[in-house]
Design a protein around this motif. Sequence first.
Motif, PDB file in Angstrom:
ATOM      1  N   ALA A  27      10.290  -3.275  -6.258  1.00 28.23           N
ATOM      2  CA  ALA A  27      10.045  -4.520  -5.518  1.00 28.23           C
ATOM      3  C   ALA A  27      11.021  -4.634  -4.347  1.00 28.23           C
ATOM      4  N   ASP A  28      12.267  -4.182  -4.560  1.00 25.86           N
ATOM      5  CA  ASP A  28      13.259  -4.208  -3.470  1.00 25.86           C
ATOM      6  C   ASP A  28      12.844  -3.273  -2.343  1.00 25.86           C
ATOM      7  N   GLU A  29      12.316  -2.124  -2.739  1.00 32.61           N
ATOM      8  CA  GLU A  29      11.895  -1.141  -1.728  1.00 32.61           C
ATOM      9  C   GLU A  29      10.743  -1.691  -0.887  1.00 32.61           C
ATOM     10  N   LYS A  30       9.781  -2.292  -1.586  1.00 39.11           N
ATOM     11  CA  LYS A  30       8.665  -2.917  -0.849  1.00 39.11           C
ATOM     12  C   LYS A  30       9.203  -3.995   0.076  1.00 39.11           C
ATOM     13  N   ASN A  31      10.141  -4.785  -0.431  1.00 38.76           N
ATOM     14  CA  ASN A  31      10.651  -5.886   0.395  1.00 38.76           C
ATOM     15  C   ASN A  31      11.410  -5.377   1.617  1.00 38.76           C
ATOM     16  N   ALA A  32      12.140  -4.274   1.451  1.00 35.19           N
ATOM     17  CA  ALA A  32      12.882  -3.724   2.591  1.00 35.19           C
ATOM     18  C   ALA A  32      11.890  -3.291   3.683  1.00 35.19           C
ATOM     19  N   HIS A  33      10.800  -2.670   3.262  1.00 32.67           N
ATOM     20  CA  HIS A  33       9.772  -2.255   4.224  1.00 32.67           C
ATOM     21  C   HIS A  33       9.139  -3.488   4.883  1.00 32.67           C
ATOM     22  N   TYR A  34       8.822  -4.480   4.063  1.00 33.78           N
ATOM     23  CA  TYR A  34       8.218  -5.729   4.586  1.00 33.78           C
ATOM     24  C   TYR A  34       9.156  -6.390   5.602  1.00 33.78           C
ATOM     25  N   CYS A  35      10.453  -6.454   5.272  1.00 35.40           N
ATOM     26  CA  CYS A  35      11.421  -7.095   6.175  1.00 35.40           C
ATOM     27  C   CYS A  35      11.541  -6.323   7.491  1.00 35.40           C
ATOM     28  N   LYS A  80       0.849  -1.199   0.000  1.00 39.89           N
ATOM     29  CA  LYS A  80       0.000   0.000   0.000  1.00 39.89           C
ATOM     30  C   LYS A  80       0.885   1.249   0.000  1.00 39.89           C
ATOM     31  N   LYS A  81       1.951   1.207   0.803  1.00 38.95           N
ATOM     32  CA  LYS A  81       2.834   2.373   0.876  1.00 38.95           C
ATOM     33  C   LYS A  81       3.516   2.598  -0.480  1.00 38.95           C
ATOM     34  N   LEU A  82       4.022   1.535  -1.071  1.00 36.96           N
ATOM     35  CA  LEU A  82       4.690   1.689  -2.370  1.00 36.96           C
ATOM     36  C   LEU A  82       3.698   2.219  -3.416  1.00 36.96           C
ATOM     37  N   ALA A  83       2.493   1.631  -3.416  1.00 36.19           N
ATOM     38  CA  ALA A  83       1.478   2.047  -4.393  1.00 36.19           C
ATOM     39  C   ALA A  83       1.156   3.531  -4.232  1.00 36.19           C
ATOM     40  N   GLU A  84       1.040   3.971  -2.980  1.00 39.44           N
ATOM     41  CA  GLU A  84       0.724   5.383  -2.721  1.00 39.44           C
ATOM     42  C   GLU A  84       1.793   6.304  -3.299  1.00 39.44           C
ATOM     43  N   GLN A  85       3.049   5.876  -3.173  1.00 40.78           N
ATOM     44  CA  GLN A  85       4.146   6.689  -3.736  1.00 40.78           C
ATOM     45  C   GLN A  85       4.017   6.813  -5.250  1.00 40.78           C
ATOM     46  N   LEU A  86       3.350   5.822  -5.859  1.00 45.45           N
ATOM     47  CA  LEU A  86       3.168   5.850  -7.316  1.00 45.45           C
ATOM     48  C   LEU A  86       1.838   6.508  -7.698  1.00 45.45           C
ATOM     49  N   GLY A  87       1.105   6.959  -6.683  1.00 42.29           N
ATOM     50  CA  GLY A  87      -0.202   7.576  -6.949  1.00 42.29           C
ATOM     51  C   GLY A  87      -1.294   6.544  -7.210  1.00 42.29           C
ATOM     52  N   ILE A  88      -1.079   5.323  -6.723  1.00 39.39           N
ATOM     53  CA  ILE A  88      -2.072   4.255  -6.945  1.00 39.39           C
ATOM     54  C   ILE A  88      -2.676   3.879  -5.591  1.00 39.39           C
ATOM     55  N   THR A  89      -4.019   3.828  -5.546  1.00 41.41           N
ATOM     56  CA  THR A  89      -4.677   3.466  -4.282  1.00 41.41           C
ATOM     57  C   THR A  89      -5.068   2.000  -4.331  1.00 41.41           C
ATOM     58  N   ILE A  90      -4.658   1.259  -3.303  1.00 42.03           N
ATOM     59  CA  ILE A  90      -5.146  -0.124  -3.216  1.00 42.03           C
ATOM     60  C   ILE A  90      -5.852  -0.297  -1.869  1.00 42.03           C
TER      61      ILE A  90
END
Length: 227
Positions: free
Chosen positions: A78-86, A29-39
């Motif tokens: 994808a790496d950025e999302k994974n870093a947040h997830y980790c 959700k955080k990554l999507a928001e940075q791209l202007g996409i709402t999930i």
Amino acid sequence: MADKPIEAVVFDLDGVITDTAHFHYVAWKKLAEQLGITIDEAFNEQLKGVSRLDSLELILRKGKQKYEYTEMEKERMADEKNAHYCQLLTQLTPNDILPDIPELITSIKEEGIPIGLASVSKNATTVLRSLRLEGTFDYIADAARIKRSKPDPEIFLTACAGLGADPRHSIGIEDAAAGILAIKASGMFAVGVGPSLSGADYLVESTDRLRWDEIKSSYLMHTAINH
Ligand code: BG6
Ligand code: MG
């Protein structure tokens, strides 16, 4: 009723053993928001059981940005999302094993039935270590062992092969629509966990409703009708 012995039980990890499905959602959700996409949570159902890069593709498609990034840019996202997830995973302790999962595992093991794990996550080992479940599964099929993500049956077939079990006499447990499709495509009996799943042979709302005796009865009934 024909009594078919159960040869293996294969568990999904994220969303069945522990609620990491929620951490995946928060990070996407955080990554999507940075791209202007709402999930939202409803959209997130499509991401469950789906590999990291395939999940990103689904999000970009939702935001009509499918063709806007190079492969390298997508890898970076994808790496950025994974870093947040980790980072979220560092909170995980054995207290986060979902309700009644330990009891279910104990009941299965008491009958001498091998148990396996089928997770397309590259973080499966980290998650198991945080939950102190490293030695629990007789065979682990994870991202390193497969080429295709769920709903392809490859991961469940790999787990059954690793356990020396015939998929037609084995049970898979899943919280994701893609996972239920994968289990069914492998020929196994599908147990679904979640309020909005469909297509499972046996469905409960949450893990605290999983009872080994009830799963077995349902499996035996199913095999008696279908074989
Ligand atoms: C699955 C999750 O278990 O693993 C998906 O249900 C996730 O949401 C996938 O995308 C891949 O996980 P990871 O940890 O390799 O990004
Ligand atoms: Mg899952």
